[in-house]
Design an enzyme around this catalytic site. Structure first.
Site, short mmCIF file in Angstrom:
data_model
loop_
_atom_site.label_atom_id
_atom_site.label_comp_id
_atom_site.label_asym_id
_atom_site.label_seq_id
_atom_site.Cartn_x
_atom_site.Cartn_y
_atom_site.Cartn_z
N GLU A 1 -15.67 3.91 9.26
CA GLU A 1 -16.09 5.05 9.59
C GLU A 1 -16.69 6.70 9.05
O GLU A 1 -15.02 6.87 8.74
CB GLU A 1 -15.44 5.91 10.94
CG GLU A 1 -15.76 4.64 12.23
CD GLU A 1 -14.06 4.62 13.71
OE1 GLU A 1 -14.95 3.82 14.07
OE2 GLU A 1 -14.28 6.09 13.93
N GLN B 1 0.52 -1.14 -0.10
CA GLN B 1 0.19 -0.03 -0.05
C GLN B 1 0.92 0.94 -0.12
O GLN B 1 -0.16 2.73 -0.01
CB GLN B 1 -0.78 0.13 1.20
CG GLN B 1 -1.65 -0.99 1.66
CD GLN B 1 -2.85 -0.88 2.59
OE1 GLN B 1 -2.59 -0.25 3.75
NE2 GLN B 1 -3.29 -2.36 2.58
N TYR C 1 -9.32 -9.78 10.61
CA TYR C 1 -9.75 -9.88 10.50
C TYR C 1 -9.83 -11.45 10.02
O TYR C 1 -10.60 -11.90 9.26
CB TYR C 1 -8.51 -9.67 8.74
CG TYR C 1 -8.17 -8.04 8.33
CD1 TYR C 1 -9.31 -8.20 6.85
CD2 TYR C 1 -7.42 -7.62 8.98
CE1 TYR C 1 -8.94 -6.83 6.81
CE2 TYR C 1 -7.57 -5.98 8.46
CZ TYR C 1 -7.99 -5.94 7.42
OH TYR C 1 -8.63 -4.81 7.25
N HIS D 1 -0.78 0.85 6.15
CA HIS D 1 -1.56 1.88 6.91
C HIS D 1 -0.57 3.00 7.25
O HIS D 1 -0.33 3.63 8.45
CB HIS D 1 -1.85 1.12 8.31
CG HIS D 1 -3.32 0.74 7.84
ND1 HIS D 1 -4.24 0.10 9.36
CD2 HIS D 1 -3.93 -0.34 6.89
CE1 HIS D 1 -5.44 -0.73 8.15
NE2 HIS D 1 -4.60 -1.06 7.52
N TYR E 1 -10.99 9.41 18.66
CA TYR E 1 -12.31 8.91 17.94
C TYR E 1 -12.02 7.56 18.43
O TYR E 1 -12.24 6.49 17.26
CB TYR E 1 -11.81 8.74 16.69
CG TYR E 1 -12.46 10.81 16.44
CD1 TYR E 1 -13.53 10.54 15.78
CD2 TYR E 1 -11.58 11.92 17.06
CE1 TYR E 1 -13.73 12.32 15.84
CE2 TYR E 1 -11.32 12.53 16.30
CZ TYR E 1 -12.82 13.15 15.89
OH TYR E 1 -13.31 14.41 15.98
#
Length: 371
Positions: free
Chosen positions: A242, A86, A263, A148, A252
């Site tokens: 979210e 990623q 997962y 991430h 949060y």
């Protein structure tokens, strides 16, 4: 006022998600035009005052669409980028004075698989190349792995920059630590300096760039000029994506509270709420994997003005989230018939929607009302 808005939004959450399934749009409601194809995992799209369109490819290239054509040569002079999984080149954001300055801001993964950061650089676009490339912000501490990293940028009306970040996947506990940038949204001046009114300025042991924390993997940021609100969305694990209303200094919740499971389907936390931690305005279970986020303010779709548009990777869709009355309402699912992962969505100067598909042969799409 804000807390009542969040409570109202949460109450509407189930109804909105259920309504989405019944509100799938037919292809005939939109005309889908391909402006560019053959893009390798495009990540972000931005518009220049002279009509050119910039597209980042996660694989480390900055591309230009000019006069409806994708230029063969990518922009030269990009800094060294860590490309793996990623990780790679993320967002591109032209400065407000780009027409005079030629300044761009780019976010990307910097380092290697053993130790990497998310970095912002400032550069000038001159004759198809970047010049004066200067780092203005680098996250700390370093993390390992290639997932991430966040990377979404947002320019606020006061001239400051927001950067959405991720928890590094293997380091989710960092999201609750104020001496780590992982799992936060940071706010800086465009030269990297810390705004004096950031919520944690002056607190010992706290990184002063932090604007909010307790996030898992922020992928969308948008400012509503009418209300002044900042919205962000983030990936949950297996469910629990979210949409949040971002307020300075707020927590949060990740990973202490979540609507998702790991997962492996293991329980991450038994809690979906806790004192001192914010509730999402909206959560998606099962996960849609939200990518880009835009607020519609154009003229081509007047009935959509003030609504949010969410590019969804796992769902392979573009979602419209009604914000009538300031709280999330019914959702409409668009573009599922294309069967492509949607990475980014922006509103063009012409009022059309511009969408990037996250594929090895990705596309830049332009959406206008159907005939």
């Amino acid at each position: 006022m804000i807390r009542s808005l969040k409570t109202h939004g949460l109450k509407l959450m189930c109804a909105a998600v259920c309504a989405a399934a019944a509100a799938t749009a037919q292809a005939s409601t939109l005309q889908v035009q391909t402006l560019a194809d053959g893009l390798e995992h495009p990540w972000s799209v931005a518009f220049l005052p002279d009509g050119r369109i910039l597209v980042t490819e996660r694989t480390g290239r900055l591309r230009v669409v000019q006069d409806g054509q994708l230029l063969a040569e990518p922009v030269a002079g990009l800094p060294e980028i860590f490309v793996s999984g990623q990780a790679g080149l993320f967002d591109v954001l032209p400065a407000r004075d780009f027409e005079d300055s030629g300044v761009l801001y780019l976010s990307f993964a910097h380092g290697d698989k053993d130790a990497n950061h998310t970095r912002i650089v400032r550069a000038r676009l001159v004759d198809g190349a970047l010049a004066e490339v200067t780092p203005v912000f680098t996250t700390h501490p370093a993390k390992s792995g290639d997932v991430h990293a966040g990377g979404r940028l947002l320019k606020l009306p006061d001239g400051t920059l927001l950067l959405g970040l991720g928890d590094g996947f293997f380091f989710r506990e960092e999201s609750q630590k104020l001496d780590s940038h992982m799992g936060t949204i940071v706010r800086i001046h465009t030269d990297g300096q810390v705004p004096a009114d950031n919520p944690f300025v002056g607190r010992d042991g706290v990184l002063p760039e932090i604007y909010s924390y307790g996030h898992r993997h922020v992928q969308g940021l948008v400012h509503d000029p009418a209300s002044g609100r900042i919205y962000a969305h983030e990936h949950g694990p297996r469910g629990g994506d979210e949409l949040n209303l971002i307020e300075p200094g707020r927590n949060y919740g990740w990973p202490v509270i979540t609507y998702g499971r790991d997962y492996s389907r293991a329980l991450i936390s038994p809690f979906t709420e806790r004192d001192g931690m914010e509730q999402p305005l909206l959560q998606w279970t099962p996960s849609i994997a939200p990518g880009g986020l835009a607020l519609y303010d154009g003229a081509l779709f007047p009935e959509w003005r003030g609504d949010l548009l969410v590019a969804a990777l796992a769902e392979k869709s573009l979602r419209r989230v009604s914000l009538a009355g300031g709280a999330p309402g019914p959702q409409e699912v668009l573009l599922q018939d294309l069967g492509e992962r949607m990475r980014d969505v922006k509103i063009g100067p012409d009022g059309a929607l511009y969408v990037l598909t996250d594929e090895p042969e990705g596309r830049l799409l332009r959406l206008v009302p159907g005939g």
